[in-house]
Structures are given as structure tokens and as C-alpha cells.
Design a protein around this motif. Sequence first.
Motif, PDB file in Angstrom:
ATOM      1  N   CYS A 184      26.176  74.853  39.890  1.00 38.56           N
ATOM      2  CA  CYS A 184      25.916  73.883  40.956  1.00 38.56           C
ATOM      3  C   CYS A 184      26.927  72.741  40.951  1.00 38.56           C
ATOM      4  CB  CYS A 184      24.484  73.365  40.854  1.00 38.56           C
ATOM      5  SG  CYS A 184      23.265  74.607  41.395  1.00 38.56           S
ATOM      6  N   VAL A 185      27.435  72.387  39.768  1.00 35.92           N
ATOM      7  CA  VAL A 185      28.507  71.392  39.719  1.00 35.92           C
ATOM      8  C   VAL A 185      29.719  71.935  40.479  1.00 35.92           C
ATOM      9  CG1 VAL A 185      30.169  70.219  38.217  1.00 35.92           C
ATOM     10  CG2 VAL A 185      27.750  70.251  37.603  1.00 35.92           C
ATOM     11  N   ALA A 186      30.035  73.205  40.260  1.00 31.41           N
ATOM     12  CA  ALA A 186      31.164  73.830  40.952  1.00 31.41           C
ATOM     13  C   ALA A 186      30.923  73.922  42.455  1.00 31.41           C
ATOM     14  CB  ALA A 186      31.418  75.227  40.386  1.00 31.41           C
ATOM     15  N   SER A 187      29.650  73.959  42.861  1.00 33.09           N
ATOM     16  CA  SER A 187      29.302  74.053  44.277  1.00 33.09           C
ATOM     17  C   SER A 187      29.097  72.689  44.930  1.00 33.09           C
ATOM     18  CB  SER A 187      28.030  74.886  44.452  1.00 33.09           C
ATOM     19  OG  SER A 187      28.240  76.206  44.024  1.00 33.09           O
ATOM     20  N   GLY A 188      29.310  71.611  44.179  1.00 35.64           N
ATOM     21  CA  GLY A 188      29.254  70.279  44.774  1.00 35.64           C
ATOM     22  C   GLY A 188      27.966  69.505  44.577  1.00 35.64           C
ATOM     23  N   CYS A 189      27.223  69.784  43.513  1.00 36.75           N
ATOM     24  CA  CYS A 189      25.949  69.082  43.322  1.00 36.75           C
ATOM     25  C   CYS A 189      26.127  67.571  43.154  1.00 36.75           C
ATOM     26  CB  CYS A 189      25.156  69.665  42.158  1.00 36.75           C
ATOM     27  SG  CYS A 189      25.741  69.169  40.523  1.00 36.75           S
ATOM     28  N   VAL A 193      16.287  63.456  39.916  1.00 36.89           N
ATOM     29  CA  VAL A 193      16.364  63.873  38.526  1.00 36.89           C
ATOM     30  C   VAL A 193      17.341  65.039  38.395  1.00 36.89           C
ATOM     31  CG1 VAL A 193      15.040  64.711  36.550  1.00 36.89           C
ATOM     32  CG2 VAL A 193      13.924  63.245  38.256  1.00 36.89           C
ATOM     33  N   PRO A 194      18.493  64.852  37.731  1.00 43.09           N
ATOM     34  CA  PRO A 194      19.383  65.982  37.484  1.00 43.09           C
ATOM     35  C   PRO A 194      18.733  66.921  36.463  1.00 43.09           C
ATOM     36  CG  PRO A 194      20.390  63.892  36.788  1.00 43.09           C
ATOM     37  CD  PRO A 194      19.012  63.600  37.234  1.00 43.09           C
ATOM     38  N   THR A 195      18.823  68.223  36.698  1.00 37.84           N
ATOM     39  CA  THR A 195      18.188  69.195  35.814  1.00 37.84           C
ATOM     40  C   THR A 195      19.184  70.275  35.404  1.00 37.84           C
ATOM     41  OG1 THR A 195      17.502  70.703  37.573  1.00 37.84           O
ATOM     42  CG2 THR A 195      15.994  68.917  37.008  1.00 37.84           C
ATOM     43  N   GLY A 196      18.711  71.147  34.551  1.00 40.35           N
ATOM     44  CA  GLY A 196      19.479  72.326  34.180  1.00 40.35           C
ATOM     45  C   GLY A 196      19.334  73.384  35.255  1.00 40.35           C
ATOM     46  N   CYS A 197      19.836  74.559  34.966  1.00 40.28           N
ATOM     47  CA  CYS A 197      19.865  75.652  35.925  1.00 40.28           C
ATOM     48  C   CYS A 197      18.473  76.026  36.427  1.00 40.28           C
ATOM     49  CB  CYS A 197      20.531  76.868  35.288  1.00 40.28           C
ATOM     50  SG  CYS A 197      20.746  78.230  36.447  1.00 40.28           S
ATOM     51  N   MET A 198      18.366  76.220  37.739  1.00 40.05           N
ATOM     52  CA  MET A 198      17.119  76.648  38.364  1.00 40.05           C
ATOM     53  C   MET A 198      17.190  78.109  38.787  1.00 40.05           C
ATOM     54  SD  MET A 198      15.917  73.555  40.789  1.00 40.05           S
ATOM     55  CE  MET A 198      16.964  72.132  40.800  1.00 40.05           C
ATOM     56  N   GLY A 199      18.286  78.782  38.472  1.00 40.65           N
ATOM     57  CA  GLY A 199      18.471  80.156  38.915  1.00 40.65           C
ATOM     58  C   GLY A 199      19.070  80.169  40.318  1.00 40.65           C
ATOM     59  N   LEU A 200      19.333  81.334  40.836  1.00 36.58           N
ATOM     60  CA  LEU A 200      19.920  81.473  42.174  1.00 36.58           C
ATOM     61  C   LEU A 200      21.198  80.657  42.341  1.00 36.58           C
ATOM     62  CD1 LEU A 200      16.640  81.386  44.276  1.00 36.58           C
ATOM     63  CD2 LEU A 200      17.969  83.399  43.674  1.00 36.58           C
ATOM     64  N   CYS A 201      22.046  80.717  41.339  1.00 36.34           N
ATOM     65  CA  CYS A 201      23.286  79.929  41.348  1.00 36.34           C
ATOM     66  C   CYS A 201      24.141  80.185  42.592  1.00 36.34           C
ATOM     67  CB  CYS A 201      24.100  80.216  40.091  1.00 36.34           C
ATOM     68  SG  CYS A 201      23.264  79.743  38.581  1.00 36.34           S
ATOM     69  N   SER A 202      24.075  81.377  43.124  1.00 35.56           N
ATOM     70  CA  SER A 202      24.893  81.697  44.300  1.00 35.56           C
ATOM     71  C   SER A 202      24.441  80.928  45.539  1.00 35.56           C
ATOM     72  CB  SER A 202      24.853  83.197  44.588  1.00 35.56           C
ATOM     73  OG  SER A 202      23.537  83.617  44.898  1.00 35.56           O
ATOM     74  N   HIS A 203      23.266  80.315  45.478  1.00 36.50           N
ATOM     75  CA  HIS A 203      22.756  79.529  46.602  1.00 36.50           C
ATOM     76  C   HIS A 203      22.876  78.027  46.359  1.00 36.50           C
ATOM     77  CE1 HIS A 203      21.151  83.012  48.665  1.00 36.50           C
ATOM     78  NE2 HIS A 203      20.630  83.416  47.517  1.00 36.50           N
ATOM     79  N   GLY A 204      23.498  77.643  45.252  1.00 44.42           N
ATOM     80  CA  GLY A 204      23.556  76.234  44.860  1.00 44.42           C
ATOM     81  C   GLY A 204      24.479  75.402  45.722  1.00 44.42           C
ATOM     82  N   PRO A 205      24.372  74.118  45.622  1.00 53.24           N
ATOM     83  CA  PRO A 205      23.514  73.388  44.711  1.00 53.24           C
ATOM     84  C   PRO A 205      22.059  73.371  45.200  1.00 53.24           C
ATOM     85  CG  PRO A 205      24.869  71.836  45.947  1.00 53.24           C
ATOM     86  CD  PRO A 205      25.292  73.213  46.343  1.00 53.24           C
ATOM     87  N   LEU A 206      21.151  73.484  44.248  1.00 53.13           N
ATOM     88  CA  LEU A 206      19.731  73.578  44.561  1.00 53.13           C
ATOM     89  C   LEU A 206      19.027  72.246  44.340  1.00 53.13           C
ATOM     90  CD1 LEU A 206      18.966  76.975  42.807  1.00 53.13           C
ATOM     91  CD2 LEU A 206      19.372  76.580  45.230  1.00 53.13           C
ATOM     92  N   ILE A 207      18.034  71.975  45.192  1.00 54.92           N
ATOM     93  CA  ILE A 207      17.183  70.800  45.057  1.00 54.92           C
ATOM     94  C   ILE A 207      15.738  71.270  45.194  1.00 54.92           C
ATOM     95  CG2 ILE A 207      16.477  68.580  46.026  1.00 54.92           C
ATOM     96  CD1 ILE A 207      19.302  68.237  47.083  1.00 54.92           C
TER      97      ILE A 207
END
Length: 81
Positions: A32-37, A60-74
Motif C-alpha cells: 500500500c505504501v507503493a500504491s500511495g497510502c 490509524v495506520p495498520t499492517g497489511c489487510m490483504g488484497l494488496c492489488s486493490h490498495g491502498p486500503l481503508i
Amino acid sequence: MPKVDLKEIREKELAKQKAFKARLFVCASTGCVASGCKEVMAAVTEDLKSHGLDKEVQIVPTGCMGLCSHGPLIRAEVPGQ
């Protein structure tokens, strides 16, 4: 760290969290950092401030939520809902 200190820290954190009406969990993992979180988090923070909601919504910044290909996730969390 003594248990008493941990309990005090826990109580303070819980009280701080109760002051917010909602929480936004923003994935801050590598994908998600790479995707612009960071940019998304900054934009959401600014938008909340501009609407006077920064004291009601905690980001709240968190760790991976899965579905990285759809990131950044909220993920939104509203107590009782």
C-alpha cells in the motif's frame, strides 16, 4: 515494564479512542505504501480537518489487510455499527 504501568497506558489509550466517533484504519504495509497510502492518508487527514471532523475521526495506520492489488486500503470502524 511493570503491569501497573501497562494498565495505565492501556486505560489512557482506551480513553483516547473513546473520544472519537469513528476510526479509519489505513493500510501502511509495503504494497500500500507503493500504491500511495501516504498520499491517501494525508488527503483524508486534510479533508477531515477542512470539514472540522479531525477531532471525531481517528486515522490509524495498520499492517497489511490483504488484497494488496486493490490498495491502498481503508477500513472504517464506527462503534456500535
